[in-house]
Write an enzyme that holds these catalytic residues in place. Structure first.
Site, PDB file in Angstrom:
ATOM      1  N   ARG A  46       0.850  -1.199   0.000  1.00 33.58           N
ATOM      2  CA  ARG A  46       0.000   0.000   0.000  1.00 33.58           C
ATOM      3  C   ARG A  46       0.883   1.246   0.000  1.00 33.58           C
ATOM      4  NH1 ARG A  46      -1.414   1.569   4.551  1.00 33.58           N
ATOM      5  NH2 ARG A  46      -2.140  -0.423   5.351  1.00 33.58           N
ATOM      6  N   ASP A 170      -8.805  18.870 -14.268  1.00 34.24           N
ATOM      7  CA  ASP A 170      -9.097  17.501 -14.693  1.00 34.24           C
ATOM      8  C   ASP A 170      -8.755  17.437 -16.181  1.00 34.24           C
ATOM      9  OD1 ASP A 170     -10.245  15.147 -15.649  1.00 34.24           O
ATOM     10  OD2 ASP A 170     -11.926  15.217 -14.254  1.00 34.24           O
TER      11      ASP A 170
HETATM   12  C1  LIG Z   1     -14.158   9.044 -16.122  1.00 28.09           C
HETATM   13  C2  LIG Z   1     -13.854  10.405 -15.617  1.00 28.09           C
HETATM   14  C3  LIG Z   1     -13.581  10.620 -14.269  1.00 28.09           C
HETATM   15  C4  LIG Z   1     -13.658   9.511 -13.233  1.00 28.09           C
HETATM   16  O1  LIG Z   1     -12.685   8.558 -13.423  1.00 28.09           O
HETATM   17  P1  LIG Z   1     -12.843   6.993 -13.007  1.00 28.09           P
HETATM   18  O2  LIG Z   1     -11.546   6.419 -13.434  1.00 28.09           O
HETATM   19  O3  LIG Z   1     -14.020   6.473 -13.755  1.00 28.09           O
HETATM   20  O4  LIG Z   1     -13.065   6.987 -11.545  1.00 28.09           O
HETATM   21  C5  LIG Z   1     -13.263  11.899 -13.868  1.00 28.09           C
HETATM   22  N1  LIG Z   1     -13.233  12.925 -14.744  1.00 28.09           N
HETATM   23  C6  LIG Z   1     -13.502  12.750 -16.057  1.00 28.09           C
HETATM   24  C7  LIG Z   1     -13.439  13.914 -16.972  1.00 28.09           C
HETATM   25  C8  LIG Z   1     -13.824  11.496 -16.539  1.00 28.09           C
HETATM   26  O5  LIG Z   1     -14.106  11.330 -17.830  1.00 28.09           O
END
Ligand SMILES: *Cc1c(COP(=O)(O)O)cnc(C)c1O
Length: 379
Positions: A46, A170
């Site tokens: 971990r 993001d």
């Molecule tokens: C899919 C996605 C997430 C979440 O990611 P997971 O790997 O499914 O938990 C977050 N932000 C965006 C823009 C995504 O497309």
């Protein structure tokens, strides 16, 4: 090192034990110590795993950060960032967010006394009105999902200069091949590696890349303390996917451009959302901050009903009806009943996410086949 070299070489060393050119999958939970507390930097999986470490070094380089911290999913990565906050803190986020991000914020972290405001960050000059002395995080998603608006990362970072807060981007939709938010002033970049980084729809994984060592230390602490770590096999799959990231995203961008042009000419379609169009309201920003315009295209229908959208989505052959994006194969999806079902309808309509809106994740197949497929389904 240039990008196409980084994807293959950054963080990757031949295995010291055998010379294996590919990073081994260290499928182990613990490591033998020669005497108590004397070890080779690895104690318990971990806390540290060599497959994960190689991926973390690679990702840090791809995003020009100092370090990366990997998690079991994109949302687990996001969860770790939000846990940097304490009750009373405030977050300003893009209003047109990934549905799961919206859910994590409003259904989980709101219960812990964190306040979220969702605003249209495309107009960066307005952001200052929303900042208070409690604002600790600005959460940007660009291109946005599913409307494909573009937020000017540099403009937001400049607007919040001098405030004691972090800007998180993001970068899942763009991938590090198209856009590097840290270079534009962001403090952290988050990826759902499930998408373009993994690239083959065979793994769920997430990562945060950070600009400062202090932030890296905090997030490594959360990674170990809360434990949402990815397994070594998943890290291996992401490492393997990344080796072709530049080629895959390049081809997806080329295909998406041709598909967007094709859709624009179809008389059943009301709007096509694609940042590569000169008529797209944020086209100039996209051109400035991205290398190309990405592999995502959304459109809605003149007959704006769920039924009309369904009829198209069940007929495509190469575009598979599924959630997710960023894989080698093309996907078609219906945000209002799939990825964004957790966002209330009135909120969806406010950002233009109509009942008939269809989102395409354009893959790397031959584009003629993809266009034929859509053409047939639209007829
Ligand atoms: C899919 C996605 C997430 C979440 O990611 P997971 O790997 O499914 O938990 C977050 N932000 C965006 C823009 C995504 O497309």
């Amino acid at each position: 090192m240039k990008f196409g070299t980084k994807v293959i070489h950054s963080g990757i060393e031949p295995d010291p034990a055998t010379g294996a050119i590919m990073t081994p999958i260290y499928q182990t939970s613990t490591y033998v110590q020669s005497s108590p507390g004397v070890h080779q930097g690895f104690e318990y999986a971990r806390s540290q795993n060599p497959t994960r470490s190689a991926l973390e070094k690679n990702l840090a380089d791809l995003e020009n950060g100092v370090d990366a911290i990997c998690f079991g999913s994109g949302l687990a990565a996001m969860d770790a960032i939000l846990k940097l906050l304490t009750p009373g803190d405030e977050v300003i986020a893009t209003n047109d967010l990934y549905g799961g991000s919206y859910r994590l914020m409003t259904k989980i972290f709101a219960n812990y006394g964190i306040k979220f405001s969702f605003i249209a960050l495309e107009t960066a000059n307005s952001i200052k009105e929303y900042i208070t002395d409690k604002t600790k995080l600005v959460w940007i998603e660009t291109p946005t999902n599913p409307m494909l608006n573009i937020v000017d990362i540099q403009a937001v970072c400049t607007a919040v200069e001098g405030f004691d807060l972090n800007v998180v981007v993001d970068n899942t939709f763009a991938s590090p091949y198209l856009q590097n938010p840290i270079d534009l002033g962001a403090d952290m970049v988050i990826h759902s590696a499930t998408k373009y980084l993994g690239g083959h729809s065979d793994v769920v994984h997430g990562a945060v890349v950070v600009k400062s060592q202090e932030m890296a230390d905090k997030l490594h602490f959360f990674q170990n303390a809360a434990g949402a770590v990815p397994g070594p096999q998943d890290c291996f799959l992401v490492l393997r996917g990344i080796k072709t990231l530049h080629l895959r995203v390049q081809r997806a961008c080329e295909n998406a451009r041709k598909i967007a042009d094709f859709l624009r000419k179809n008389d059943k379609i009301a709007n096509v959302y694609y940042p590569g169009f000169e008529s797209h309201p944020n086209h100039d920003i996209a051109k400035k901050q991205m290398k190309d315009f990405g592999g995502m295209v959304s459109f809605d229908l003149k007959n704006d009903t769920i039924e009309a959208a369904n009829e198209i989505m069940i007929k495509t052959k190469y575009f598979s009806l599924a959630e997710s994006l960023g894989g080698v194969e093309s996907l078609i999806g219906h945000p209002s009943t799939m990825t964004h079902a957790s966002v209330p309808r009135e909120e969806r309509l406010k950002v233009g996410l109509t009942d008939s809106l269809i989102r395409l994740s354009v893959g790397i197949e031959d584009v003629e086949d993809l266009i034929d497929d859509l053409d047939t389904a639209l007829k």
